[in-house]
Design a protein around this motif. Structure first.
Motif, PDB file in Angstrom:
ATOM      1  N   ARG A  21       5.643   8.921   1.731  1.00 17.26           N
ATOM      2  CA  ARG A  21       6.330  10.077   2.321  1.00 17.26           C
ATOM      3  C   ARG A  21       5.928  10.267   3.776  1.00 17.26           C
ATOM      4  NH1 ARG A  21       6.524  14.237  -2.895  1.00 17.26           N
ATOM      5  NH2 ARG A  21       7.794  12.814  -4.104  1.00 17.26           N
ATOM      6  N   LEU A  22       4.656   9.980   4.053  1.00 16.78           N
ATOM      7  CA  LEU A  22       4.184  10.080   5.432  1.00 16.78           C
ATOM      8  C   LEU A  22       4.916   9.051   6.300  1.00 16.78           C
ATOM      9  CD1 LEU A  22       2.079  11.322   7.418  1.00 16.78           C
ATOM     10  CD2 LEU A  22       0.568   9.426   6.797  1.00 16.78           C
ATOM     11  N   GLY A  23       4.993   7.826   5.800  1.00 20.43           N
ATOM     12  CA  GLY A  23       5.697   6.753   6.530  1.00 20.43           C
ATOM     13  C   GLY A  23       7.161   7.112   6.740  1.00 20.43           C
ATOM     14  N   ALA A  24       7.792   7.693   5.716  1.00 23.86           N
ATOM     15  CA  ALA A  24       9.206   8.062   5.811  1.00 23.86           C
ATOM     16  C   ALA A  24       9.393   9.149   6.877  1.00 23.86           C
ATOM     17  CB  ALA A  24       9.706   8.555   4.453  1.00 23.86           C
ATOM     18  N   GLY A  25       8.451  10.085   6.927  1.00 27.72           N
ATOM     19  CA  GLY A  25       8.522  11.175   7.917  1.00 27.72           C
ATOM     20  C   GLY A  25       8.419  10.619   9.328  1.00 27.72           C
ATOM     21  N   LEU A  28      13.866   9.032  -0.791  1.00 26.95           N
ATOM     22  CA  LEU A  28      13.442   9.156   0.605  1.00 26.95           C
ATOM     23  C   LEU A  28      14.533   8.838   1.635  1.00 26.95           C
ATOM     24  CD1 LEU A  28       9.883   7.597   0.260  1.00 26.95           C
ATOM     25  CD2 LEU A  28      10.484  10.014   0.359  1.00 26.95           C
ATOM     26  N   ILE A  29      15.589   8.133   1.205  1.00 24.05           N
ATOM     27  CA  ILE A  29      16.595   7.728   2.205  1.00 24.05           C
ATOM     28  C   ILE A  29      18.009   8.223   1.854  1.00 24.05           C
ATOM     29  CG2 ILE A  29      17.633   5.761   3.435  1.00 24.05           C
ATOM     30  CD1 ILE A  29      15.083   4.151   2.695  1.00 24.05           C
ATOM     31  N   LEU A  71      20.064   1.231  10.854  1.00 17.99           N
ATOM     32  CA  LEU A  71      19.176   1.507   9.712  1.00 17.99           C
ATOM     33  C   LEU A  71      19.404   2.949   9.268  1.00 17.99           C
ATOM     34  CD1 LEU A  71      15.869  -0.163  10.955  1.00 17.99           C
ATOM     35  CD2 LEU A  71      17.288  -0.938   9.052  1.00 17.99           C
ATOM     36  N   PRO A  72      19.290   3.232   7.978  1.00 22.91           N
ATOM     37  CA  PRO A  72      19.533   4.613   7.548  1.00 22.91           C
ATOM     38  C   PRO A  72      18.429   5.549   8.033  1.00 22.91           C
ATOM     39  CG  PRO A  72      18.759   3.245   5.715  1.00 22.91           C
ATOM     40  CD  PRO A  72      18.937   2.328   6.890  1.00 22.91           C
ATOM     41  N   VAL A  73      18.821   6.806   8.221  1.00 23.62           N
ATOM     42  CA  VAL A  73      17.834   7.823   8.609  1.00 23.62           C
ATOM     43  C   VAL A  73      17.208   8.373   7.325  1.00 23.62           C
ATOM     44  CG1 VAL A  73      17.519  10.059   9.739  1.00 23.62           C
ATOM     45  CG2 VAL A  73      19.143   8.397  10.671  1.00 23.62           C
ATOM     46  N   PHE A  74      15.898   8.513   7.321  1.00 21.57           N
ATOM     47  CA  PHE A  74      15.226   9.014   6.119  1.00 21.57           C
ATOM     48  C   PHE A  74      15.602  10.472   5.833  1.00 21.57           C
ATOM     49  CE2 PHE A  74      12.890   5.212   6.893  1.00 21.57           C
ATOM     50  CZ  PHE A  74      12.343   4.835   5.675  1.00 21.57           C
ATOM     51  N   ASN A  75      15.528  10.845   4.573  1.00 25.49           N
ATOM     52  CA  ASN A  75      15.816  12.234   4.169  1.00 25.49           C
ATOM     53  C   ASN A  75      14.844  13.193   4.867  1.00 25.49           C
ATOM     54  OD1 ASN A  75      17.594  11.090   2.351  1.00 25.49           O
ATOM     55  ND2 ASN A  75      16.241  11.319   0.590  1.00 25.49           N
ATOM     56  N   ARG A  76      15.288  14.439   5.001  1.00 29.40           N
ATOM     57  CA  ARG A  76      14.439  15.464   5.621  1.00 29.40           C
ATOM     58  C   ARG A  76      13.143  15.626   4.839  1.00 29.40           C
ATOM     59  NH1 ARG A  76      15.358  20.805   4.796  1.00 29.40           N
ATOM     60  NH2 ARG A  76      17.362  20.253   3.858  1.00 29.40           N
ATOM     61  N   SER A  77      13.251  15.577   3.524  1.00 26.03           N
ATOM     62  CA  SER A  77      12.065  15.578   2.649  1.00 26.03           C
ATOM     63  C   SER A  77      12.484  14.914   1.340  1.00 26.03           C
ATOM     64  CB  SER A  77      11.559  17.009   2.422  1.00 26.03           C
ATOM     65  OG  SER A  77      12.584  17.768   1.816  1.00 26.03           O
ATOM     66  N   SER A  78      11.527  14.795   0.442  1.00 25.30           N
ATOM     67  CA  SER A  78      11.798  14.085  -0.807  1.00 25.30           C
ATOM     68  C   SER A  78      12.939  14.744  -1.590  1.00 25.30           C
ATOM     69  CB  SER A  78      10.516  14.097  -1.640  1.00 25.30           C
ATOM     70  OG  SER A  78      10.806  14.033  -3.000  1.00 25.30           O
ATOM     71  N   PHE A  79      13.917  13.935  -1.984  1.00 22.77           N
ATOM     72  CA  PHE A  79      15.041  14.442  -2.778  1.00 22.77           C
ATOM     73  C   PHE A  79      14.526  15.037  -4.092  1.00 22.77           C
ATOM     74  CE2 PHE A  79      17.987  13.267  -6.294  1.00 22.77           C
ATOM     75  CZ  PHE A  79      18.984  14.190  -6.036  1.00 22.77           C
ATOM     76  N   ALA A 123       0.845  -1.204   0.000  1.00 22.96           N
ATOM     77  CA  ALA A 123       0.000   0.000   0.000  1.00 22.96           C
ATOM     78  C   ALA A 123       0.876   1.248   0.000  1.00 22.96           C
ATOM     79  CB  ALA A 123      -0.918  -0.015   1.218  1.00 22.96           C
ATOM     80  N   ALA A 124       1.951   1.224   0.795  1.00 26.54           N
ATOM     81  CA  ALA A 124       2.834   2.398   0.861  1.00 26.54           C
ATOM     82  C   ALA A 124       3.561   2.603  -0.461  1.00 26.54           C
ATOM     83  CB  ALA A 124       3.832   2.222   2.003  1.00 26.54           C
ATOM     84  N   LEU A 125       4.070   1.513  -1.033  1.00 30.14           N
ATOM     85  CA  LEU A 125       4.836   1.649  -2.275  1.00 30.14           C
ATOM     86  C   LEU A 125       3.951   2.114  -3.440  1.00 30.14           C
ATOM     87  CD1 LEU A 125       7.158  -1.509  -2.097  1.00 30.14           C
ATOM     88  CD2 LEU A 125       7.708   0.825  -1.460  1.00 30.14           C
ATOM     89  N   GLN A 126       2.654   1.829  -3.323  1.00 28.63           N
ATOM     90  CA  GLN A 126       1.748   2.219  -4.413  1.00 28.63           C
ATOM     91  C   GLN A 126       1.250   3.650  -4.282  1.00 28.63           C
ATOM     92  OE1 GLN A 126      -0.663  -1.236  -3.628  1.00 28.63           O
ATOM     93  NE2 GLN A 126      -0.542  -1.885  -5.753  1.00 28.63           N
ATOM     94  N   ASP A 127       1.492   4.254  -3.126  1.00 25.78           N
ATOM     95  CA  ASP A 127       0.935   5.589  -2.883  1.00 25.78           C
ATOM     96  C   ASP A 127       2.041   6.529  -2.397  1.00 25.78           C
ATOM     97  OD1 ASP A 127      -0.257   7.852  -1.887  1.00 25.78           O
ATOM     98  OD2 ASP A 127      -1.948   6.802  -0.985  1.00 25.78           O
ATOM     99  N   PRO A 128       2.542   7.412  -3.282  1.00 28.80           N
ATOM    100  CA  PRO A 128       3.666   8.280  -2.899  1.00 28.80           C
ATOM    101  C   PRO A 128       3.397   9.101  -1.633  1.00 28.80           C
ATOM    102  CG  PRO A 128       3.228   8.440  -5.252  1.00 28.80           C
ATOM    103  CD  PRO A 128       2.131   7.604  -4.664  1.00 28.80           C
ATOM    104  N   LEU A 129       2.142   9.541  -1.438  1.00 28.25           N
ATOM    105  CA  LEU A 129       1.854  10.355  -0.250  1.00 28.25           C
ATOM    106  C   LEU A 129       1.999   9.530   1.021  1.00 28.25           C
ATOM    107  CD1 LEU A 129      -1.158  12.623  -1.244  1.00 28.25           C
ATOM    108  CD2 LEU A 129       1.196  13.290  -0.751  1.00 28.25           C
TER     109      LEU A 129
END
Ligand code: SF4
Ligand code: SF4
Length: 415
Positions: free
Chosen positions: A115-119, A182-183, A146-154, A106-112
């Motif tokens: 991004r929410l999950g990454a945040g 995202l990472i 584990l890597p820290v996610f990016n501050r926001s989308s690259f 579900a997450a991989l199919q929905d960019p929003l």
């Protein structure tokens, strides 16, 4: 929905076991059900009606890493990768995905949603895991590795068109994949820096979506189609010289697995093949301009010792192994050391390492032993998944750090 053309391959298997010694899961488990030959025979028996879909059959087939080493070794030309991809669809459509996989899809199919999950994950790792030094593991990887996610989308920050530095010599499209978006922003910045330094204009379409390899290689082939088709529409352009990837999984998926998927489902493959013909790993593009690369001449005294790990999808699906090594050889202050079994799987394979923890650990320990034997200070690779697995398992004092090859190159470009 097992593709008829692939069924025929099952009757070409001579049961010779040439595929056995190259199989990472067989090397760990030493049982026929974890070997390519055993798996092929199980699929054959299932299609002939002698075996039904059970949890045990699912375990035997889903514990395959899909590393393609067996398909490459088979003297009869059995397309084991395609046999397993088709069989996974049968398993998926009969048994359905587990809850965790459903959530991941579900997450991989929905960019929003992604991004929410990454945040949320970023906040969790900075506010909980890091300060409390929590020692739990996810699969074989300690949470604090584990890597820290990016501050926001690259992608949202880099811009859709990054101009070439100096005179423009060409234009490429950069398919960043979710990992860089995202990472691994560090990798994205390195890729853009190197490509633009070569005089390439870099297009980064903001609306590209997950390549969906984790979805369709799990068997959910139909569920992956909306993403796959959206990406094909975005990538099918005549005004770019190449579609560049920095991730072996995205690259292997777009170059090989997507055309297979379309063909097996009886869909039009023309666009998929057009796009596939333009997919290049970033190292392939850069070596074309190796002479012009504005690389700093550095002292050869106390060089950095580097080894290279070949990601399965890069070395086998994309057939790319020489270009990253050429790039390393071009760096004056790098002393390259080849490791034993460089093209053998790292044991990560995306969610495999979290679902098949014991097998994954066995495969990874061979890789980390081979890396340590080189004495390298750095491991270069071309896949964010391999980087995650190796970073999470190279934990001893003095173990090397793991980077993308382009990061080493970007650090050595002249200002
Ligand atoms: S190498 Fe090919 S022919 Fe031999 S057992 Fe494996 S799949 Fe069958
Ligand atoms: S794809 Fe890799 S893990 Fe799977 S059976 Fe073949 S060699 Fe073994």
């Amino acid at each position: 929905m097992f593709a008829e053309a692939i069924k025929e391959d099952l009757y070409s298997c001579l049961k010779c076991a040439m595929c056995q010694p190259v199989c990472p899961t067989y090397r760990v488990m030493r049982m026929e059900r974890y070997a390519p030959r055993g798996r092929v025979q199980m699929v054959k028996k299932y299609l002939e009606g002698d075996l039904s879909i059970t949890k045990s059959l699912q375990e035997a087939l889903m514990s395959c890493i899909l590393c393609e080493a067996c398909a490459q070794a088979c003297p009869s030309g059995v397309r084991l990768d395609r046999v397993f991809e088709n069989m996974r669809m049968e398993l998926h459509e009969t048994l359905g995905p587990k809850f965790a996989k459903k959530a991941l899809f579900a997450a991989l199919q929905d960019p929003l949603l992604m991004r929410l999950g990454a945040g949320i994950a970023r906040v969790g790792s900075r506010m909980i895991v890091a300060p409390l030094n929590i020692e739990w593991k996810l699969g074989n990887i300690p949470l604090n590795r584990l890597p820290v996610f990016n501050r926001s989308s690259f992608r949202s920050r880099v811009g859709e068109i990054v101009p070439a530095k100096g005179a423009r010599v060409g234009r490429v499209l950069y398919f960043t994949g979710c990992a860089t978006d995202l990472i691994n922003e560090d990798v994205g910045r390195a890729v853009v820096k190197v490509l633009t330094s070569l005089g390439l204009e870099v297009l980064v379409p903001r609306d590209q979506v997950c390549c969906s390899v984790p979805i369709f290689l799990s068997g959910a082939r139909r569920e992956a189609l909306p993403n796959v088709q959206k990406n094909l529409d975005i990538l099918d352009r005549t005004d770019v010289d190449a579609i560049v990837v920095d991730c072996a999984t995205c690259g292997g998926g777009l170059k090989k697995a997507v055309p297979h998927l379309m063909e097996d489902l009886g869909l039009d493959t023309e666009k998929a093949h057009r796009v596939a013909s333009k997919i290049k790993d970033v190292s392939e593009v850069v070596v074309e301009y190796l002479e012009e690369l504005p690389i700093e001449r550095k002292t050869k005294e106390s060089p950095l010792t580097v080894t290279y790990h070949d990601p399965c999808h890069m070395v086998r699906s994309m057939k790319v192994s020489t270009p990253p090594r050429q790039l390393l050889a071009a760096m004056d202050d790098v002393r390259f050391v080849e490791m034993a079994g460089a093209d053998q799987c790292c044991g990560g394979a995306g969610s495999f390492q979290f679902e098949h923890v014991e097998i994954s650990a066995g495969v990874t320990s061979r890789k980390t032993a081979n890396i340590r034997a080189t004495g390298a200070q750095t491991v270069a690779t071309g896949c964010p998944g391999c980087r995650l697995t190796l970073t999470g398992n190279l934990l001893k004092t003095g173990d090397p750090t793991v980077v993308h090859t382009l990061q080493l190159l970007a650090e050595r470009l002249r200002a």
